[in-house]
Design an enzyme around this catalytic site. Sequence first.
Site, PDB file in Angstrom:
ATOM      1  N   ASP A 257      34.253  87.190  14.071  1.00  5.45           N
ATOM      2  CA  ASP A 257      34.253  86.116  15.076  1.00  5.45           C
ATOM      3  C   ASP A 257      33.480  86.593  16.318  1.00  5.45           C
ATOM      4  O   ASP A 257      33.680  87.719  16.795  1.00  5.45           O
ATOM      5  CB  ASP A 257      35.724  85.814  15.429  1.00  5.45           C
ATOM      6  CG  ASP A 257      35.862  84.619  16.354  1.00  5.45           C
ATOM      7  OD1 ASP A 257      36.222  83.547  15.852  1.00  5.45           O
ATOM      8  OD2 ASP A 257      35.624  84.770  17.566  1.00  5.45           O
ATOM      9  N   ILE A 258      32.604  85.728  16.813  1.00  8.94           N
ATOM     10  CA  ILE A 258      31.808  86.100  17.991  1.00  8.94           C
ATOM     11  C   ILE A 258      32.718  86.179  19.219  1.00  8.94           C
ATOM     12  O   ILE A 258      33.594  85.328  19.391  1.00  8.94           O
ATOM     13  CB  ILE A 258      30.686  85.065  18.247  1.00  8.94           C
ATOM     14  CG1 ILE A 258      29.818  84.910  16.988  1.00  8.94           C
ATOM     15  CG2 ILE A 258      29.821  85.474  19.428  1.00  8.94           C
ATOM     16  CD1 ILE A 258      28.767  83.836  17.097  1.00  8.94           C
TER      17      ILE A 258
ATOM     18  N   ASN B  17      28.126  79.744  25.338  1.00 13.06           N
ATOM     19  CA  ASN B  17      27.683  78.343  25.224  1.00 13.06           C
ATOM     20  C   ASN B  17      27.633  77.676  26.591  1.00 13.06           C
ATOM     21  O   ASN B  17      26.679  76.963  26.913  1.00 13.06           O
ATOM     22  CB  ASN B  17      28.663  77.552  24.357  1.00 13.06           C
ATOM     23  CG  ASN B  17      28.296  77.590  22.889  1.00 13.06           C
ATOM     24  OD1 ASN B  17      27.127  77.596  22.543  1.00 13.06           O
ATOM     25  ND2 ASN B  17      29.301  77.631  22.038  1.00 13.06           N
TER      26      ASN B  17
ATOM     27  N   ASP C 144      23.541  77.695  19.069  1.00  9.48           N
ATOM     28  CA  ASP C 144      23.177  77.404  17.667  1.00  9.48           C
ATOM     29  C   ASP C 144      22.170  78.422  17.140  1.00  9.48           C
ATOM     30  O   ASP C 144      22.253  78.869  15.988  1.00  9.48           O
ATOM     31  CB  ASP C 144      22.553  76.002  17.566  1.00  9.48           C
ATOM     32  CG  ASP C 144      23.615  74.911  17.533  1.00  9.48           C
ATOM     33  OD1 ASP C 144      24.807  75.246  17.586  1.00  9.48           O
ATOM     34  OD2 ASP C 144      23.234  73.722  17.457  1.00  9.48           O
TER      35      ASP C 144
ATOM     36  N   GLU D  98      32.534  79.560  15.107  1.00  8.40           N
ATOM     37  CA  GLU D  98      31.831  80.863  15.169  1.00  8.40           C
ATOM     38  C   GLU D  98      32.587  81.897  14.342  1.00  8.40           C
ATOM     39  O   GLU D  98      32.578  83.071  14.639  1.00  8.40           O
ATOM     40  CB  GLU D  98      31.662  81.335  16.624  1.00  8.40           C
ATOM     41  CG  GLU D  98      32.537  80.656  17.643  1.00  8.40           C
ATOM     42  CD  GLU D  98      33.984  81.134  17.600  1.00  8.40           C
ATOM     43  OE1 GLU D  98      34.745  80.555  16.804  1.00  8.40           O
ATOM     44  OE2 GLU D  98      34.335  82.061  18.345  1.00  8.40           O
TER      45      GLU D  98
HETATM   46  N1  LIG Z   1      26.596  76.446  19.785  1.00 15.85           N
HETATM   47  C1  LIG Z   1      27.623  76.280  18.959  1.00 15.85           C
HETATM   48  N2  LIG Z   1      28.854  76.585  19.391  1.00 15.85           N
HETATM   49  C2  LIG Z   1      29.878  76.429  18.533  1.00 15.85           C
HETATM   50  C3  LIG Z   1      29.715  75.962  17.217  1.00 15.85           C
HETATM   51  N3  LIG Z   1      30.926  75.932  16.618  1.00 15.85           N
HETATM   52  C4  LIG Z   1      31.813  76.348  17.540  1.00 15.85           C
HETATM   53  N4  LIG Z   1      31.205  76.662  18.694  1.00 15.85           N
HETATM   54  C5  LIG Z   1      31.777  77.102  19.966  1.00 15.85           C
HETATM   55  O1  LIG Z   1      32.426  78.339  19.831  1.00 15.85           O
HETATM   56  C6  LIG Z   1      33.301  78.461  20.940  1.00 15.85           C
HETATM   57  C7  LIG Z   1      34.576  79.139  20.467  1.00 15.85           C
HETATM   58  O2  LIG Z   1      35.353  79.330  21.582  1.00 15.85           O
HETATM   59  P1  LIG Z   1      36.773  80.034  21.537  1.00 15.85           P
HETATM   60  O3  LIG Z   1      37.489  79.691  20.251  1.00 15.85           O
HETATM   61  O4  LIG Z   1      37.441  79.693  22.807  1.00 15.85           O
HETATM   62  O5  LIG Z   1      36.494  81.543  21.438  1.00 15.85           O
HETATM   63  P2  LIG Z   1      35.557  82.507  22.281  1.00 15.85           P
HETATM   64  O6  LIG Z   1      35.073  81.906  23.546  1.00 15.85           O
HETATM   65  O7  LIG Z   1      34.503  83.015  21.356  1.00 15.85           O
HETATM   66  O8  LIG Z   1      36.548  83.643  22.682  1.00 15.85           O
HETATM   67  P3  LIG Z   1      37.132  84.791  21.756  1.00 15.85           P
HETATM   68  O9  LIG Z   1      37.026  84.367  20.329  1.00 15.85           O
HETATM   69  O10 LIG Z   1      38.564  84.901  22.203  1.00 15.85           O
HETATM   70  O11 LIG Z   1      36.354  86.020  22.052  1.00 15.85           O
HETATM   71  C8  LIG Z   1      33.529  77.049  21.482  1.00 15.85           C
HETATM   72  O12 LIG Z   1      32.890  76.949  22.735  1.00 15.85           O
HETATM   73  C9  LIG Z   1      32.830  76.163  20.486  1.00 15.85           C
HETATM   74  O13 LIG Z   1      32.238  75.040  21.086  1.00 15.85           O
HETATM   75  C10 LIG Z   1      28.390  75.627  16.790  1.00 15.85           C
HETATM   76  O14 LIG Z   1      28.135  75.207  15.661  1.00 15.85           O
HETATM   77  N5  LIG Z   1      27.383  75.808  17.694  1.00 15.85           N
END
Ligand SMILES: Nc1nc2c(ncn2[C@@H]2O[C@H](COP(=O)(O)OP(=O)(O)OP(=O)(O)O)[C@@H](O)[C@H]2O)c(=O)[nH]1
Length: 327
Positions: free
Chosen positions: A200-201, A208, A217, A243
């Site tokens: 997971d990112i 974003n 993306d 992500e």
């Molecule tokens: N650009 C883009 N963003 C995405 C996509 N799918 C999910 N996201 C974004 O991924 C982010 C996930 O956020 P969170 O679940 O809060 O997690 P995080 O900010 O990575 O924080 P941690 O996982 O706790 O490190 C959200 O802002 C979603 O909008 C996609 O297909 N494209």
Amino acid sequence: MRYHDSYLDAQTIAKAALAFLDKHGLAHNPIHYAIAYQHISETNAQLSKALSGILDEHSPDPYEMEILFDKYISENKPKSEKSIENLNKCIEHLETVNGESGTAVDQLEHSIDQGTDTDSTLISNIISAAKTVRNAQEKVNKQLAETRQQSDILMKELETARALAITDSLTKLKNRSGMDEYLAALPDKSFKQFCVAIADIDHFKQFNDEFGHLVGDLILKRLGKLFVEELPVPCQAFRFGGEEFVILMPECNLEQAIEVAERFRIVVAHLRFKNARTKKRLPPLTISLGVTGWVKGDDIEHALMRADQALYQAKDSGRNKVCSIKA
Ligand SMILES: Nc1nc2c(ncn2[C@@H]2O[C@H](COP(=O)(O)OP(=O)(O)OP(=O)(O)O)[C@@H](O)[C@H]2O)c(=O)[nH]1
């Protein structure tokens, strides 16, 4: 019909669209123009929303415009419906031709039964019926060849549609359905040693928010490619949505799986991204991974839950980490 604007309305929108492109330093090419036209004419709400999001920050660059076009304008509809229509037409034609030759034979049978024809009339009727049947046969053969061609096209389209259904369009990795297919096709012996990881990112929301979803993306797209390039065979990554990625690691014990995950984590941490428009470097991106073993008889959902717990530990203990839980 997609555009209903009158000649004069379209002319006004076209002028405004070109002015829009000039204002943002964008070339008057068909992609940019289509976006500008649909935006100005307010005919594509989703496109306008995404474009406005970018315009709030800066003028879109050609790369962003291409992504907008692919996402909100370009159509790639399967031609299956047309092929089925053609196939049905071929079948209908075959039925007509078959009916024609049947009628000729019926008429001949009738005149023989009646016994009213002279020999010469009967012979000429037989010759005529034989000709009709031969012509019908030729038509049937031709039509069959065409039907075969149509059915081949349809098969190819079905294959493409099937591949699309199990593939994530952004990263080109297989999706959850793709993983289910992969697992269903696994030979039993693979279960002797098998690990599962979830990657997971880190702080992707922040990323974003700061750089926009389109840049996000692109990052996801790059990660998808990296999984394919960097994971050792037979490990394979799947996009589970958002992500989050699942990595299946057949023939790996937990120690080896942790090593694979750790190596991948480091590769990602060393990646450097540049904003194509501003040429400025983006901050380094990191991922966290949770790894666990998957033993025979265990439900994959249980293994995924354990991997998720391990991922949670990695996030909780500072991110950019690999944590594991035994099966
Ligand atoms: N650009 C883009 N963003 C995405 C996509 N799918 C999910 N996201 C974004 O991924 C982010 C996930 O956020 P969170 O679940 O809060 O997690 P995080 O900010 O990575 O924080 P941690 O996982 O706790 O490190 C959200 O802002 C979603 O909008 C996609 O297909 N494209």
